[in-house]
Design a protein around this motif. Structure first.
Motif, PDB file in Angstrom:
ATOM      1  N   PHE A  97     -52.954 -65.743  54.005  1.00  0.00           N
ATOM      2  CA  PHE A  97     -51.667 -65.479  54.647  1.00  0.00           C
ATOM      3  C   PHE A  97     -51.687 -64.027  55.099  1.00  0.00           C
ATOM      4  O   PHE A  97     -51.889 -63.116  54.277  1.00  0.00           O
ATOM      5  CB  PHE A  97     -50.495 -65.737  53.700  1.00  0.00           C
ATOM      6  CG  PHE A  97     -50.155 -67.200  53.585  1.00  0.00           C
ATOM      7  CD1 PHE A  97     -49.840 -67.937  54.720  1.00  0.00           C
ATOM      8  CD2 PHE A  97     -50.163 -67.838  52.363  1.00  0.00           C
ATOM      9  CE1 PHE A  97     -49.541 -69.293  54.638  1.00  0.00           C
ATOM     10  CE2 PHE A  97     -49.864 -69.196  52.271  1.00  0.00           C
ATOM     11  CZ  PHE A  97     -49.558 -69.922  53.411  1.00  0.00           C
ATOM     12  N   THR A 156     -47.661 -61.473  40.852  1.00  0.00           N
ATOM     13  CA  THR A 156     -48.072 -62.487  41.832  1.00  0.00           C
ATOM     14  C   THR A 156     -47.268 -63.769  41.639  1.00  0.00           C
ATOM     15  O   THR A 156     -46.637 -63.975  40.599  1.00  0.00           O
ATOM     16  CB  THR A 156     -49.558 -62.848  41.642  1.00  0.00           C
ATOM     17  OG1 THR A 156     -49.714 -63.347  40.313  1.00  0.00           O
ATOM     18  CG2 THR A 156     -50.467 -61.668  41.871  1.00  0.00           C
ATOM     19  N   ALA A 157     -47.364 -64.642  42.628  1.00  0.00           N
ATOM     20  CA  ALA A 157     -46.718 -65.952  42.508  1.00  0.00           C
ATOM     21  C   ALA A 157     -47.370 -66.766  41.399  1.00  0.00           C
ATOM     22  O   ALA A 157     -46.719 -67.600  40.764  1.00  0.00           O
ATOM     23  CB  ALA A 157     -46.810 -66.699  43.834  1.00  0.00           C
ATOM     24  N   SER A 158     -48.659 -66.538  41.169  1.00  0.00           N
ATOM     25  CA  SER A 158     -49.323 -67.264  40.083  1.00  0.00           C
ATOM     26  C   SER A 158     -48.625 -66.954  38.761  1.00  0.00           C
ATOM     27  O   SER A 158     -48.375 -67.858  37.955  1.00  0.00           O
ATOM     28  CB  SER A 158     -50.798 -66.867  39.997  1.00  0.00           C
ATOM     29  OG  SER A 158     -51.429 -67.081  41.237  1.00  0.00           O
ATOM     30  N   HIS A 196     -50.269 -75.277  45.836  1.00  0.00           N
ATOM     31  CA  HIS A 196     -51.255 -74.218  45.592  1.00  0.00           C
ATOM     32  C   HIS A 196     -51.901 -74.401  44.211  1.00  0.00           C
ATOM     33  O   HIS A 196     -51.256 -74.868  43.269  1.00  0.00           O
ATOM     34  CB  HIS A 196     -50.563 -72.851  45.668  1.00  0.00           C
ATOM     35  CG  HIS A 196     -51.525 -71.709  45.636  1.00  0.00           C
ATOM     36  ND1 HIS A 196     -51.822 -71.012  44.481  1.00  0.00           N
ATOM     37  CD2 HIS A 196     -52.283 -71.160  46.615  1.00  0.00           C
ATOM     38  CE1 HIS A 196     -52.709 -70.067  44.763  1.00  0.00           C
ATOM     39  NE2 HIS A 196     -53.006 -70.141  46.048  1.00  0.00           N
ATOM     40  N   SER A 198     -52.360 -72.451  41.978  1.00  0.00           N
ATOM     41  CA  SER A 198     -51.702 -71.714  40.882  1.00  0.00           C
ATOM     42  C   SER A 198     -50.841 -72.641  40.030  1.00  0.00           C
ATOM     43  O   SER A 198     -50.606 -72.359  38.851  1.00  0.00           O
ATOM     44  CB  SER A 198     -50.855 -70.564  41.433  1.00  0.00           C
ATOM     45  OG  SER A 198     -49.948 -71.035  42.400  1.00  0.00           O
ATOM     46  N   THR A 249     -43.051 -77.237  47.388  1.00  0.00           N
ATOM     47  CA  THR A 249     -43.576 -76.063  48.098  1.00  0.00           C
ATOM     48  C   THR A 249     -42.908 -75.932  49.461  1.00  0.00           C
ATOM     49  O   THR A 249     -42.866 -76.900  50.228  1.00  0.00           O
ATOM     50  CB  THR A 249     -45.104 -76.175  48.271  1.00  0.00           C
ATOM     51  OG1 THR A 249     -45.690 -76.497  47.006  1.00  0.00           O
ATOM     52  CG2 THR A 249     -45.696 -74.871  48.778  1.00  0.00           C
ATOM     53  N   GLY A 251     -43.709 -73.985  52.538  1.00  0.00           N
ATOM     54  CA  GLY A 251     -44.758 -73.156  53.134  1.00  0.00           C
ATOM     55  C   GLY A 251     -46.044 -73.351  52.358  1.00  0.00           C
ATOM     56  O   GLY A 251     -46.470 -72.468  51.607  1.00  0.00           O
ATOM     57  N   THR A 253     -50.016 -73.761  51.429  1.00  0.00           N
ATOM     58  CA  THR A 253     -51.098 -72.832  51.758  1.00  0.00           C
ATOM     59  C   THR A 253     -51.928 -73.332  52.943  1.00  0.00           C
ATOM     60  O   THR A 253     -52.286 -72.545  53.819  1.00  0.00           O
ATOM     61  CB  THR A 253     -51.997 -72.653  50.521  1.00  0.00           C
ATOM     62  OG1 THR A 253     -51.148 -72.458  49.395  1.00  0.00           O
ATOM     63  CG2 THR A 253     -52.929 -71.483  50.681  1.00  0.00           C
ATOM     64  N   ASP A 278     -41.941 -73.374  45.018  1.00  0.00           N
ATOM     65  CA  ASP A 278     -42.933 -72.370  45.387  1.00  0.00           C
ATOM     66  C   ASP A 278     -42.715 -72.021  46.859  1.00  0.00           C
ATOM     67  O   ASP A 278     -43.187 -72.718  47.760  1.00  0.00           O
ATOM     68  CB  ASP A 278     -44.342 -72.921  45.151  1.00  0.00           C
ATOM     69  CG  ASP A 278     -45.413 -71.919  45.564  1.00  0.00           C
ATOM     70  OD1 ASP A 278     -45.069 -70.874  46.143  1.00  0.00           O
ATOM     71  OD2 ASP A 278     -46.608 -72.187  45.322  1.00  0.00           O
ATOM     72  N   ALA A 280     -43.534 -68.956  47.870  1.00  0.00           N
ATOM     73  CA  ALA A 280     -44.230 -67.666  47.827  1.00  0.00           C
ATOM     74  C   ALA A 280     -44.460 -67.145  49.236  1.00  0.00           C
ATOM     75  O   ALA A 280     -44.194 -65.983  49.543  1.00  0.00           O
ATOM     76  CB  ALA A 280     -45.556 -67.819  47.090  1.00  0.00           C
ATOM     77  N   ASN A 307     -42.601 -64.324  47.510  1.00  0.00           N
ATOM     78  CA  ASN A 307     -43.459 -63.133  47.408  1.00  0.00           C
ATOM     79  C   ASN A 307     -43.164 -62.126  48.522  1.00  0.00           C
ATOM     80  O   ASN A 307     -43.642 -62.314  49.649  1.00  0.00           O
ATOM     81  CB  ASN A 307     -44.926 -63.540  47.566  1.00  0.00           C
ATOM     82  CG  ASN A 307     -45.580 -63.923  46.266  1.00  0.00           C
ATOM     83  OD1 ASN A 307     -44.906 -64.166  45.280  1.00  0.00           O
ATOM     84  ND2 ASN A 307     -46.906 -63.976  46.257  1.00  0.00           N
ATOM     85  N   HIS A 309     -44.721 -59.599  48.882  1.00  0.00           N
ATOM     86  CA  HIS A 309     -46.036 -59.088  49.325  1.00  0.00           C
ATOM     87  C   HIS A 309     -46.733 -60.070  50.267  1.00  0.00           C
ATOM     88  O   HIS A 309     -47.815 -59.768  50.757  1.00  0.00           O
ATOM     89  CB  HIS A 309     -46.917 -58.657  48.147  1.00  0.00           C
ATOM     90  CG  HIS A 309     -47.660 -59.735  47.400  1.00  0.00           C
ATOM     91  ND1 HIS A 309     -47.790 -59.732  46.033  1.00  0.00           N
ATOM     92  CD2 HIS A 309     -48.333 -60.826  47.800  1.00  0.00           C
ATOM     93  CE1 HIS A 309     -48.503 -60.764  45.639  1.00  0.00           C
ATOM     94  NE2 HIS A 309     -48.845 -61.459  46.703  1.00  0.00           N
ATOM     95  N   LYS A 310     -46.127 -61.219  50.536  1.00  0.00           N
ATOM     96  CA  LYS A 310     -46.719 -62.077  51.553  1.00  0.00           C
ATOM     97  C   LYS A 310     -46.080 -61.803  52.922  1.00  0.00           C
ATOM     98  O   LYS A 310     -46.724 -61.303  53.818  1.00  0.00           O
ATOM     99  CB  LYS A 310     -46.590 -63.548  51.163  1.00  0.00           C
ATOM    100  CG  LYS A 310     -47.544 -63.951  50.044  1.00  0.00           C
ATOM    101  CD  LYS A 310     -47.893 -65.423  50.127  1.00  0.00           C
ATOM    102  CE  LYS A 310     -48.521 -65.963  48.867  1.00  0.00           C
ATOM    103  NZ  LYS A 310     -49.679 -65.209  48.378  1.00  0.00           N
TER     104      LYS A 310
END
Ligand code: PLP
Length: 492
Positions: A97, A156-158, A196, A198, A249, A251, A253, A278, A280, A307, A309-310
């Motif tokens: 991503f 993290t999302a994990s 994902h 995760s 989910t 979005g 992966t 999820d 993320a 996230n 950070h994504k």
């Protein structure tokens, strides 16, 4: 202040940390480097044309016995580190991503490093706790989630998904907190076959075993089949398997598909099962008014991960976990040893109680900087533009002979395939060869996935510097690489 000699400074180095004036000089140098880098990163090859091991070959085997001058360290940063980078902050990074460490986010991250506070409990740094509460609440408002959702920031999302599923496990077996899972009936967490990894990793980590993960089939648009989910839960209940959680989910992966979260929420409520969403990657798009309907129903979740950070321009790492009943997280994780007790623990949040880590970085600072710098308007404009660019590219793909769009375009990540009518295996190899050619050229960076059994090329648009011209360049690179691959034939 008197001038200090170089040897005085060396003495400082051996006695303790870098001298303040040296820090200032190097910090200015580093800030200048960063500003130049951010201005010119688009001129660099996105992916380094290196073989594994090439970087370690440049490094001395033994660590230095004596401290080295920072000038030499920074020179090696330029000569060894930079040429070994895959540039995630590059406008033609389209792999995994695509993300952005934005200016305000980087400034926040730099200050976080200097402050070096640890947000374990309120008194370990009051502002770290309160800014985390406040920024996650701002983000909740931007996302259009109701006030009962309470946010904490993980790396993290994990980690966020692991924490959410740990809370779900504690709810599913209330006495397991005391006894552990020994002797309990088996449990299952359900997610689509597009979820994902995760999710499965969290299931394994939580001791539910590989069979504790139930993959629900997805439809032709890679969305979870909610009827199949309900049926799987019914079958499990009859067989004495305890449903622990459903993960939807928003979005995915591989194709950025959006699970039908409203239907899934209904199934979760019918069976009384924890629903974790999820989002993320996709969650950020809920800020954009015309995309918000894609998220209808996520308000019914028990927990949600988004996230920053994504797709919210915040440097790695920053993952927000929202929980409808934060007490469930606390019940799953809280252990307060004597040395961490404090007089305000009843009136202030102890972030250590919401997950595995005791030590926690002050991640809220960079998120606060990002939200303030861009504001709602800036975030909406940036995400909207990425979605527009993804649709432009999807349009070119649809019009091209020998290319196919493999999944509907909802967000800013699309799945495409070179489709010259060869045997399926040869076509799969051709798509991998195209990615390899584009990546080795340094022109753009792409990654693959498999959808419906076929290799496809993902193009993810998420960097603030990415323009129409960059998207045109990656499309030209893809077609150029495909021409060569076609000329080489099915088995080069
Ligand atoms: C849908 C989805 N969920 C979770 C993750 C895991 O994210 P992280 O790297 O923050 O653990 C990813 C990673 O790309 C993802 O695509």
């Amino acid at each position: 202040m008197t001038e200090r000699s170089e040897s005085d400074r060396e003495a400082d180095v051996s006695a303790g940390d870098m001298a303040p004036e040296d820090f200032r000089r190097h910090a200015h140098e580093v800030a200048d480097w960063m500003a130049d880098y951010l201005a010119t990163v688009g001129d660099l090859p996105v992916f380094p044309d290196l073989e594994p091991g090439a970087i370690r070959d440049l490094l001395p085997e033994e660590p230095p016995d004596e401290g080295e001058p920072m000038d030499r360290v920074l020179s090696d940063f330029r000569d060894v580190v930079v040429p070994g980078l895959t540039h995630w902050n590059h406008p033609r990074f389209f792999g995994y991503f695509a993300i952005t460490a934005s200016g305000p986010g980087i400034l926040g991250e730099m200050l976080t490093a200097a402050l070096n506070v640890n947000a374990m409990v309120w008194r370990s740094s009051p502002v770290a706790t309160e800014l985390e509460e406040h920024t996650t609440d701002w983000l909740r408002r931007l996302l259009g989630l109701p006030p009962e959702f309470d946010g904490v920031i993980n790396d993290t999302a994990s980690s966020s998904t692991l924490c959410a599923l740990a809370a779900a496990r504690a709810v599913a077996w209330p006495d397991a907190h005391e006894r552990g899972l020994f002797g309990c009936v088996p449990g299952r967490v359900y997610a689509s076959d597009q979820a994902h990894s995760s999710v499965e990793k969290a299931v394994l980590t939580l001791g539910l075993g590989r069979s504790g993960f139930g993959a629900i089939p997805s439809d032709r648009e890679f969305r979870m089949d909610a009827d199949a989910l309900a049926e799987a839960i019914r079958v499990d209940l009859e067989a004495g398997v305890r449903p622990v959680a459903i993960v939807a989910t928003l979005g995915t992966t591989s194709s950025a598909s959006m699970d039908p979260v409203a239907e899934i929420a209904q199934v979760a409520s019918e069976f009384g099962v924890w629903l974790h969403v999820d989002a993320a990657y996709g969650g950020a798009a809920a800020i954009v008014p015309e995309l918000a309907p894609l998220f209808d129903g996520w308000q019914g979740a028990d927990s949600i991960v988004v996230n920053p950070h994504k797709w919210l321009f915040t440097p790695i790492d920053c993952s927000v976990l929202y929980c409808r009943r934060p007490a469930d997280l606390v019940a799953a994780f809280s252990i307060v040893p004597e040395y961490l007790k404090s007089s305000e623990q009843a009136s202030a949040r102890s972030l250590m109680d919401y997950g595995v880590s005791l030590g926690r970085r002050f991640r809220a600072l960079k998120l606060w900087f990002v939200l303030r710098h861009f504001g709602r308007g800036g975030l909406v404009a940036a995400i909207r533009e990425h979605v527009r660019l993804a649709r432009v590219l999807a349009g070119w793909v649809e019009q091209a002979d020998d290319w196919a769009l493999v999944a509907p375009v909802h967000l800013a990540t699309i799945a495409v395939r070179f489709d010259p009518g060869w045997a399926p295996d040869a076509e799969d190899r051709a798509n991998r060869r195209i990615i390899e050619r584009v990546n080795r050229s340094g022109e753009a960076f792409l990654t693959h996935t498999v959808l419906a059994g076929r290799t496809v090329i993902r193009v993810s648009i998420g960097n603030l510097k990415t323009t129409h011209a960059d998207v045109a360049r990656v499309w030209a690179s893809l077609r150029g690489a495909a021409d060569i691959v076609r000329a080489e034939g099915e088995t080069p």
